[in-house]
Design an enzyme around this catalytic site. Structure first.
Site, mmCIF file in Angstrom:
data_model
loop_
_atom_site.group_PDB
_atom_site.id
_atom_site.type_symbol
_atom_site.label_atom_id
_atom_site.label_comp_id
_atom_site.label_asym_id
_atom_site.label_seq_id
_atom_site.Cartn_x
_atom_site.Cartn_y
_atom_site.Cartn_z
ATOM 1 N N LYS A 18 0.844 -1.207 0.000
ATOM 2 C CA LYS A 18 0.000 0.000 0.000
ATOM 3 C C LYS A 18 0.873 1.248 0.000
ATOM 4 O O LYS A 18 0.609 2.207 -0.723
ATOM 5 C CB LYS A 18 -0.927 -0.012 1.233
ATOM 6 C CG LYS A 18 -2.051 -1.030 1.098
ATOM 7 C CD LYS A 18 -2.820 -1.258 2.379
ATOM 8 C CE LYS A 18 -3.837 -2.390 2.188
ATOM 9 N NZ LYS A 18 -4.497 -2.806 3.429
ATOM 10 N N GLN A 73 -4.144 -1.491 9.729
ATOM 11 C CA GLN A 73 -4.206 -2.826 9.118
ATOM 12 C C GLN A 73 -4.805 -3.853 10.087
ATOM 13 O O GLN A 73 -4.394 -3.945 11.242
ATOM 14 C CB GLN A 73 -2.780 -3.253 8.707
ATOM 15 C CG GLN A 73 -2.723 -4.562 7.949
ATOM 16 C CD GLN A 73 -3.384 -4.484 6.563
ATOM 17 O OE1 GLN A 73 -3.250 -3.510 5.847
ATOM 18 N NE2 GLN A 73 -4.105 -5.532 6.199
ATOM 19 N N ASP A 87 -10.509 3.299 4.413
ATOM 20 C CA ASP A 87 -10.996 1.918 4.297
ATOM 21 C C ASP A 87 -12.529 1.897 4.229
ATOM 22 O O ASP A 87 -13.119 0.903 3.813
ATOM 23 C CB ASP A 87 -10.558 1.099 5.524
ATOM 24 C CG ASP A 87 -9.371 0.190 5.230
ATOM 25 O OD1 ASP A 87 -9.129 -0.103 4.053
ATOM 26 O OD2 ASP A 87 -8.700 -0.218 6.192
#
Ligand code: NDP
Length: 289
Positions: free
Chosen positions: A53, A97, A120
């Protein structure tokens, strides 16, 4: 023979578009959009995902930062860290994460992220916005699926409206299944969400014009689950007994019946990261007004 929907190619086009948007943002504001990724602990798979990412962000001109916190980090320490990122005006996107080490409640961490920086799209405010059809930040994987679906519909000369079509989503997780169902519903599809308690899943799936598999079971969806001509979007990422990557759909078998199929790898996966970059640009643009 079904058409393969090429997620790698589409993701690459999307990244180019994001890079252009990032350059425009920079010219306008004098800074790059900022994406901060937080990794707690040393889960090897998470380490790879977060590095990817950060790398993908840098490639499109987004200022990426990866914060690695030790496994011993407490929930209170992590929440305080997130608050610091929330307060930093140079940070537009925050991603913690998952999974988190035992002892840290992922819901409390998700809830702590400023919804306007929640790239997200997991915060309950953003989930709610999607549910009521208002503008928020939408989870990356379902957005990627919709972009793949749109690309296919455009390629066959069909419009984006799914009115009259039946969509079946297998999986009801908050990060894939549920938001996917909402996005399909917003396109006027008649949506059924299936899960582990659904009865006679193959028969249900055979009624789907659009079939989304987001389960985590290698090659569960066989040719006899698919309506002839259906569009099949395979979200699953699994390993076969031989260690090879595969989806929830038996792609080879599905190709003999479906109208279009996304491959694994090279389908939904690359789109997820591209959408994260786009969500970061969107968050940055909204924050500067
Ligand atoms: P979850 O484990 O959170 O959810 C799985 C869902 O599948 C649940 O709703 C579960 O039902 C349902 N399910 C499990 N077994 C069956 C069964 N036998 N029949 C019908 N339904 C079943 O997974 P995620 O949603 O997080 O991810 C799903 C898959 O997608 C995984 O392979 C994951 O690795 C992959 N993934 C891929 C991404 C990408 O970028 N391509 C991104 C995110 C995920 P119930 O709720 O009843 O337990």
């Amino acid at each position: 023979m079904a058409r393969i929907i090429d997620g790698k190619a589409l993701a690459s086009k999307l990244r180019e578009r994001v890079a252009t948007g990032v350059a425009e943002f920079h010219a306008l504001t004098g800074r790059a959009p900022g994406l901060d990724v937080v990794l707690v602990g040393d889960d090897p798979a998470s380490a790879v995902y977060t590095r990817n990412k950060e790398k993908a962000a840098a490639e499109v001109g987004i200022r990426g930062a990866l914060h690695r916190l030790p496994t011993t980090t407490t929930e209170a320490e992590l929440l305080e860290f997130v608050q610091r990122l929330n307060a930093d005006p140079a940070i537009d996107g925050i991603l913690v994460q998952l999974p988190l080490p035992n002892g840290i409640d992922p819901n409390r961490v998700t809830d702590a992220i400023d919804p306007s920086k929640d790239v997200d799209g997991f915060h309950p405010v953003n989930a709610g916005m999607l549910c009521v059809g208002r503008e928020g930040l939408v989870p990356c994987t379902p957005r990627g699926c919709m972009a793949l679906l749109d690309a296919h519909l455009a390629a066959i000369g069909a419009g984006p409206d799914l009115g009259g079509k039946h969509a079946v989503v297998i999986g009801r997780s908050n990060i894939v299944g549920k938001p996917m169902a909402q996005l399909l519903l917003a396109r006027n599809a008649t949506v059924t969400v299936a899960h582990s308690r659904t009865r006679d899943l193959p028969a249900l799936c055979r009624t789907a014009d659009v079939l989304v598999a987001a389960v985590g079971r290698p090659k569960m969806v066989g040719a006899d689950w698919i309506k002839p001509g259906a569009i099949v979007l395979d979200v699953g990422i699994n390993r076969t007994a031989e260690g090879k990557l595969c989806g929830d759909v038996d792609t080879e078998a599905a190709m003999t019946v479906a109208g279009a199929v996304t491959p694994v790898p090279g389908g939904v996966g690359p789109m997820t990261i591209a959408m994260l970059l786009e969500n970061t640009l969107t968050a940055a643009s909204r924050r500067v007004g």
